[in-house]
Motif scaffolding. Structure first.
Motif, PDB file in Angstrom:
ATOM      1  N   PHE A 279      43.258  46.378  44.482  1.00 43.23           N
ATOM      2  CA  PHE A 279      43.720  47.772  44.578  1.00 43.23           C
ATOM      3  C   PHE A 279      45.066  47.986  43.882  1.00 43.23           C
ATOM      4  CE2 PHE A 279      40.571  47.731  48.030  1.00 43.23           C
ATOM      5  CZ  PHE A 279      39.859  48.862  47.680  1.00 43.23           C
ATOM      6  N   GLY A 280      45.902  46.926  43.827  1.00 46.26           N
ATOM      7  CA  GLY A 280      47.198  47.075  43.170  1.00 46.26           C
ATOM      8  C   GLY A 280      47.076  47.015  41.653  1.00 46.26           C
ATOM      9  N   ALA A 281      46.291  46.053  41.144  1.00 46.03           N
ATOM     10  CA  ALA A 281      46.276  45.834  39.699  1.00 46.03           C
ATOM     11  C   ALA A 281      44.886  45.967  39.073  1.00 46.03           C
ATOM     12  CB  ALA A 281      46.853  44.447  39.393  1.00 46.03           C
TER      13      ALA A 281
ATOM     14  N   VAL B  93      46.065  38.403  34.978  1.00 46.78           N
ATOM     15  CA  VAL B  93      46.243  37.839  36.319  1.00 46.78           C
ATOM     16  C   VAL B  93      46.087  36.325  36.188  1.00 46.78           C
ATOM     17  CG1 VAL B  93      45.327  37.749  38.685  1.00 46.78           C
ATOM     18  CG2 VAL B  93      45.349  39.932  37.474  1.00 46.78           C
ATOM     19  N   LYS B  94      46.870  35.585  36.971  1.00 43.40           N
ATOM     20  CA  LYS B  94      46.785  34.117  36.896  1.00 43.40           C
ATOM     21  C   LYS B  94      45.518  33.600  37.570  1.00 43.40           C
ATOM     22  CE  LYS B  94      50.595  34.101  38.904  1.00 43.40           C
ATOM     23  NZ  LYS B  94      51.536  33.753  39.955  1.00 43.40           N
ATOM     24  N   PRO B  95      44.854  32.639  36.948  1.00 41.03           N
ATOM     25  CA  PRO B  95      43.670  32.049  37.591  1.00 41.03           C
ATOM     26  C   PRO B  95      44.099  30.979  38.593  1.00 41.03           C
ATOM     27  CG  PRO B  95      43.983  31.081  35.424  1.00 41.03           C
ATOM     28  CD  PRO B  95      45.098  32.066  35.618  1.00 41.03           C
TER      29      PRO B  95
ATOM     30  N   VAL C 172      49.049  53.276  46.132  1.00 44.77           N
ATOM     31  CA  VAL C 172      48.738  51.940  46.660  1.00 44.77           C
ATOM     32  C   VAL C 172      50.020  51.120  46.777  1.00 44.77           C
ATOM     33  CG1 VAL C 172      47.510  49.789  46.276  1.00 44.77           C
ATOM     34  CG2 VAL C 172      46.417  51.944  45.648  1.00 44.77           C
ATOM     35  N   LYS C 173      50.734  51.000  45.671  1.00 42.37           N
ATOM     36  CA  LYS C 173      51.962  50.184  45.579  1.00 42.37           C
ATOM     37  C   LYS C 173      51.728  48.773  46.103  1.00 42.37           C
ATOM     38  CE  LYS C 173      55.738  53.118  44.675  1.00 42.37           C
ATOM     39  NZ  LYS C 173      56.901  53.830  45.142  1.00 42.37           N
ATOM     40  N   THR C 174      52.036  48.517  47.386  1.00 39.68           N
ATOM     41  CA  THR C 174      51.848  47.159  47.891  1.00 39.68           C
ATOM     42  C   THR C 174      50.829  47.150  49.023  1.00 39.68           C
ATOM     43  OG1 THR C 174      54.116  46.640  47.298  1.00 39.68           O
ATOM     44  CG2 THR C 174      53.040  45.169  48.876  1.00 39.68           C
ATOM     45  N   VAL C 175      49.769  46.398  48.847  1.00 41.81           N
ATOM     46  CA  VAL C 175      48.761  46.264  49.901  1.00 41.81           C
ATOM     47  C   VAL C 175      49.282  45.234  50.913  1.00 41.81           C
ATOM     48  CG1 VAL C 175      46.381  45.553  50.415  1.00 41.81           C
ATOM     49  CG2 VAL C 175      46.885  46.825  48.303  1.00 41.81           C
ATOM     50  N   VAL C 176      49.238  45.599  52.203  1.00 38.09           N
ATOM     51  CA  VAL C 176      49.717  44.648  53.208  1.00 38.09           C
ATOM     52  C   VAL C 176      48.611  43.661  53.573  1.00 38.09           C
ATOM     53  CG1 VAL C 176      51.498  46.121  54.225  1.00 38.09           C
ATOM     54  CG2 VAL C 176      49.153  46.210  55.108  1.00 38.09           C
TER      55      VAL C 176
ATOM     56  N   PRO D 109      40.682  35.974  44.017  1.00 35.99           N
ATOM     57  CA  PRO D 109      41.497  37.195  44.088  1.00 35.99           C
ATOM     58  C   PRO D 109      41.304  37.867  45.444  1.00 35.99           C
ATOM     59  CG  PRO D 109      39.543  37.601  42.783  1.00 35.99           C
ATOM     60  CD  PRO D 109      39.531  36.134  43.119  1.00 35.99           C
ATOM     61  N   HIS D 110      42.306  38.634  45.871  1.00 39.99           N
ATOM     62  CA  HIS D 110      42.214  39.324  47.155  1.00 39.99           C
ATOM     63  C   HIS D 110      42.270  40.826  46.946  1.00 39.99           C
ATOM     64  CE1 HIS D 110      46.584  39.776  46.856  1.00 39.99           C
ATOM     65  NE2 HIS D 110      46.680  38.464  46.665  1.00 39.99           N
ATOM     66  N   ILE D 111      42.092  41.572  48.030  1.00 41.89           N
ATOM     67  CA  ILE D 111      42.003  43.021  47.855  1.00 41.89           C
ATOM     68  C   ILE D 111      43.349  43.638  47.437  1.00 41.89           C
ATOM     69  CG2 ILE D 111      39.994  43.279  49.388  1.00 41.89           C
ATOM     70  CD1 ILE D 111      41.846  44.277  51.538  1.00 41.89           C
ATOM     71  N   GLY D 112      44.443  42.908  47.633  1.00 34.10           N
ATOM     72  CA  GLY D 112      45.741  43.374  47.127  1.00 34.10           C
ATOM     73  C   GLY D 112      45.759  43.317  45.606  1.00 34.10           C
ATOM     74  N   ASN D 113      45.255  42.226  45.041  1.00 35.10           N
ATOM     75  CA  ASN D 113      45.162  42.109  43.576  1.00 35.10           C
ATOM     76  C   ASN D 113      44.286  43.238  43.026  1.00 35.10           C
ATOM     77  OD1 ASN D 113      44.648  38.575  44.025  1.00 35.10           O
ATOM     78  ND2 ASN D 113      46.573  39.556  43.472  1.00 35.10           N
TER      79      ASN D 113
ATOM     80  N   PRO E   8      49.479  47.888  33.256  1.00 30.74           N
ATOM     81  CA  PRO E   8      49.132  48.155  34.652  1.00 30.74           C
ATOM     82  C   PRO E   8      49.318  46.908  35.510  1.00 30.74           C
ATOM     83  CG  PRO E   8      47.129  47.949  33.330  1.00 30.74           C
ATOM     84  CD  PRO E   8      48.290  47.829  32.380  1.00 30.74           C
ATOM     85  N   VAL E   9      50.103  47.028  36.574  1.00 30.94           N
ATOM     86  CA  VAL E   9      50.384  45.892  37.464  1.00 30.94           C
ATOM     87  C   VAL E   9      50.603  46.421  38.887  1.00 30.94           C
ATOM     88  CG1 VAL E   9      51.433  44.237  35.841  1.00 30.94           C
ATOM     89  CG2 VAL E   9      52.830  46.077  36.796  1.00 30.94           C
ATOM     90  N   GLY E  10      50.682  45.504  39.831  1.00 23.31           N
ATOM     91  CA  GLY E  10      51.083  45.857  41.190  1.00 23.31           C
ATOM     92  C   GLY E  10      52.600  45.990  41.239  1.00 23.31           C
ATOM     93  N   GLN E  11      53.067  46.650  42.298  1.00 30.02           N
ATOM     94  CA  GLN E  11      54.502  46.931  42.459  1.00 30.02           C
ATOM     95  C   GLN E  11      55.384  45.683  42.250  1.00 30.02           C
ATOM     96  OE1 GLN E  11      56.009  49.788  42.959  1.00 30.02           O
ATOM     97  NE2 GLN E  11      58.040  49.047  43.529  1.00 30.02           N
ATOM     98  N   ASP E  12      54.920  44.536  42.730  1.00 31.27           N
ATOM     99  CA  ASP E  12      55.768  43.327  42.683  1.00 31.27           C
ATOM    100  C   ASP E  12      55.968  42.796  41.254  1.00 31.27           C
ATOM    101  OD1 ASP E  12      52.995  42.640  42.775  1.00 31.27           O
ATOM    102  OD2 ASP E  12      53.551  40.568  43.115  1.00 31.27           O
ATOM    103  N   GLN E  13      55.193  43.298  40.301  1.00 33.31           N
ATOM    104  CA  GLN E  13      55.359  42.836  38.920  1.00 33.31           C
ATOM    105  C   GLN E  13      56.165  43.826  38.072  1.00 33.31           C
ATOM    106  OE1 GLN E  13      54.323  39.885  37.442  1.00 33.31           O
ATOM    107  NE2 GLN E  13      53.895  39.245  39.527  1.00 33.31           N
TER     108      GLN E  13
ATOM    109  N   GLN F 196      52.752  41.603  56.387  1.00 29.40           N
ATOM    110  CA  GLN F 196      53.601  41.355  55.199  1.00 29.40           C
ATOM    111  C   GLN F 196      52.798  41.719  53.952  1.00 29.40           C
ATOM    112  OE1 GLN F 196      55.854  37.529  54.785  1.00 29.40           O
ATOM    113  NE2 GLN F 196      54.190  36.775  56.057  1.00 29.40           N
ATOM    114  N   LYS F 197      53.420  41.653  52.777  1.00 29.39           N
ATOM    115  CA  LYS F 197      52.694  41.852  51.525  1.00 29.39           C
ATOM    116  C   LYS F 197      51.514  40.867  51.464  1.00 29.39           C
ATOM    117  CE  LYS F 197      52.707  40.424  46.920  1.00 29.39           C
ATOM    118  NZ  LYS F 197      53.117  39.631  45.833  1.00 29.39           N
ATOM    119  N   MET F 198      50.318  41.354  51.093  1.00 34.52           N
ATOM    120  CA  MET F 198      49.190  40.435  50.962  1.00 34.52           C
ATOM    121  C   MET F 198      49.434  39.519  49.772  1.00 34.52           C
ATOM    122  SD  MET F 198      45.075  41.120  50.650  1.00 34.52           S
ATOM    123  CE  MET F 198      44.895  41.780  52.287  1.00 34.52           C
TER     124      MET F 198
END
Ligand code: ADP
Ligand code: TRP
Length: 325
Positions: free
Chosen positions: A24-26, A12-14, A184-188, A18-22, A146-151, A193-195
């Motif tokens: 639960f998604g990744a 993950v980029k520094p 989970v896919k994408t956390v709003v 980080p937020h809860i989307g990062n 392992p990544v979130g849907q957007d990656q 919108q996407k978080m």
């Protein structure tokens, strides 16, 4: 070595908190999978330079990210936790990948197309982002990412680049697969919108109680009254309940949504209580680790050396295949 564990890599980029989307998604996957895999998790500081262009900030964010990883339960005894820039070979491999990749192929990347559509100033690093990411993955001989849907698309790029390299220079790379939490896919975000850090709609993973309260209270709701039945499938607050409540509570809330009788105020109060309960111990662990930054620096340094050794072997193969050995 027949029963060797499969190799997992992700980063993950520094770039800030980080937020809860990062999470639960990744990031949660990194913790859940660290026993099953030969896990290698890094702080993507080279990638961060596409946007963070201040030395003090980048090194601060890097230590912060290491603290975040440790606080969520990444165990350095199980996971190789390192800084991307401790493997400068990824830049060398990135260059080689540049030479076998076409511009139109990179122009199809969602991240590039979005930036273009928004008329953003796009540096070459952003354009070339998927190449460096492919190098991160392939230099480690990774099986899963392992990544979130957007990656997901970026991992597919790594696969395609590996195939192209193998066709051009001979069989060298394994073809990696993305791992995505299907439930989970994408956390709003708080606006539906996407978080994302770039949309200002996040709830920080290590939020204070006040921040949690404010963020949840700010989630827009419609004018339906308490007694009216509500559709949980299209409700923003309910989407968060699914992350923070246990199964029994989720089905109770769902039932009350459908039957009517649960108002938005009460729904938000339940969510706030659950979020606070979930986040408080994470925040405390993070504060405890933050007391010993020297220890954090040592972990990164030692693991950086190990990660580089692992990459070294693959690079030898690559150099030979290309003709620069
Ligand atoms: P951001 O969009 O906030 O800048 P990053 O690009 O740094 O997030 O993403 C870090 C990791 O978190 C990636 O694996 C990404 O797929 C995942 N991720 C980011 N936002 C979300 C989200 N809203 N839902 C699920 N996963 C996400
Ligand atoms: N692109 C990822 C993100 O935005 C970070 C990243 C860089 C990464 N290199 C990687 C993720 C390799 C997985 C594997 O969050």
């Amino acid at each position: 070595m027949t029963n060797a564990k499969k190799i997992l890599i992700s980063g993950v980029k520094p770039t800030g908190r980080p937020h809860i989307g990062n999470y639960f998604g990744a990031m949660k996957q990194f913790v859940d999978l660290q026993d099953e895999y030969d896990a290698r998790i890094f702080i993507a500081d080279y990638h961060a330079i596409t946007t963070v262009q201040n030395a003090e900030q980048l090194s601060r964010h890097t230590i912060d990210m290491a603290l975040d990883y440790l606080a969520i339960g990444i165990d350095p005894a199980k996971t190789l936790l390192f800084k991307q820039s401790d493997i400068p070979e990824v830049c060398e491999l990135g260059w080689i990948f540049n030479c076998i990749t076409t511009m139109p192929f990179l122009m199809r990347a969602h991240a590039y197309k979005d930036a273009e559509a928004k008329n953003k100033e796009i540096n070459v690093g952003i354009f070339d982002y998927p190449i460096l990411m492919a190098a991160d993955i392939l230099v480690q001989n990774a099986d899963v990412v392992p990544v979130g849907q957007d990656q997901k698309q970026h991992v597919e790029y790594a696969r395609d680049i590996a195939e192209k390299f193998n066709r051009t220079f001979g069989d060298t790379f394994k073809l990696p697969n993305a791992l995505i939490y299907e439930n989970v896919k994408t956390v709003v975000g708080t606006d539906g919108q996407k978080m994302s850090k770039s949309y200002g709609n996040t709830i920080p993973l290590f939020a204070t109680d006040d921040e949690i309260q404010k963020a949840v209270m700010g989630i827009p709701t419609n004018s339906q009254g308490i007694a009216e039945p509500k559709d949980p499938d299209t409700d923003n607050i309910f989407a968060f309940h699914k992350l923070f409540a246990d199964e029994k509570e989720i089905s109770e809330i769902e039932k009350r949504y459908r039957e009517g009788g649960l108002g938005y105020k009460e729904s938000k109060d339940i969510l706030i209580a659950n979020m606070k309960r979930f986040i408080a111990p994470l925040r405390e662990k993070r504060e405890a680790f933050a007391k010993d930054e020297e220890m954090i620096r040592n972990i990164l340094k030692e693991n950086g050396k190990k990660a580089r050794e692992l990459a070294h072997q693959k690079m030898e193969e690559v150099r030979k295949a290309v003709g620069i050995a």
